[in-house]
Scaffold this motif. Structure first.
Motif, mmCIF file in Angstrom:
data_model
loop_
_atom_site.group_PDB
_atom_site.id
_atom_site.type_symbol
_atom_site.label_atom_id
_atom_site.label_comp_id
_atom_site.label_asym_id
_atom_site.label_seq_id
_atom_site.Cartn_x
_atom_site.Cartn_y
_atom_site.Cartn_z
ATOM 1 N N ARG A 261 1.043 4.183 -2.780
ATOM 2 C CA ARG A 261 0.748 5.591 -2.583
ATOM 3 C C ARG A 261 2.023 6.358 -3.130
ATOM 4 N NH1 ARG A 261 -0.044 6.163 3.331
ATOM 5 N NH2 ARG A 261 -0.378 4.146 3.150
ATOM 6 N N ASP A 262 3.216 5.747 -2.685
ATOM 7 C CA ASP A 262 4.229 6.831 -3.380
ATOM 8 C C ASP A 262 4.827 6.634 -4.429
ATOM 9 O OD1 ASP A 262 4.047 7.687 -0.409
ATOM 10 O OD2 ASP A 262 5.480 6.141 0.177
ATOM 11 N N ARG B 116 0.995 -1.271 -0.006
ATOM 12 C CA ARG B 116 -0.049 0.063 -0.099
ATOM 13 C C ARG B 116 0.885 1.317 -0.086
ATOM 14 N NH1 ARG B 116 -3.942 1.387 4.812
ATOM 15 N NH2 ARG B 116 -2.300 2.618 5.511
ATOM 16 N N SER B 117 1.880 1.257 0.544
ATOM 17 C CA SER B 117 2.979 2.236 0.920
ATOM 18 C C SER B 117 3.386 2.688 -0.515
ATOM 19 C CB SER B 117 3.981 2.066 1.742
ATOM 20 O OG SER B 117 4.937 3.175 1.723
#
Length: 129
Positions: A105-106, A101-102
């Motif tokens: 998102r990034d 997920r990180s």
């Protein structure tokens, strides 16, 4: 007597030249977008294939490890061993999910190069006016 008129070869006006240049630039940028999309598609297919292969092989290894641990602790702590392995797998899965997920998102913008070229074009047109 017939008089033939030779077609006059006049150069295009400044507005027409600007439009021709703008369309040529736009066409080049569209080609760049197409190239970037193709590169991204090829990269994603490669990553997906390797990721699926890694997941399949990891699952096979984890199943084998689970069976080995269950066999080793069968007479003494079989339920505790299986519970501990399950907890460990759940924690690792949670960590992987949070990391994925990180990363999503990034993630950088897919069309950074194209946007940079459009900004350069815009700045060029602004400075010429």
């Amino acid at each position: 007597m017939t008089t033939e008129r030779s077609p006059q070869q006049s150069s295009p006006g400044p507005l027409r030249r600007i439009l021709i240049s703008a369309f040529a630039i736009f066409e080049t940028r569209l080609e760049l977008i197409g190239i970037e999309l193709q590169e991204e598609k090829e990269r994603l297919i490669g990553v997906l294939f390797l990721g699926l292969a890694a997941m399949m092989l990891t699952m096979m290894a984890l199943i084998s490890l689970t069976v080995l641990i269950a066999i080793f602790f069968w007479n003494t702590y079989r339920w505790q061993a299986l519970g501990g392995i399950t907890l460990l797998y759940a924690l690792i899965a949670l960590g992987c999910g949070l990391r994925a997920r990180s990363n999503l998102r990034d993630a950088p913008n897919m069309f950074d190069d194209t946007l940079t070229e459009f900004r350069k074009d815009r700045d060029t047109f602004r400075s010429n006016n």
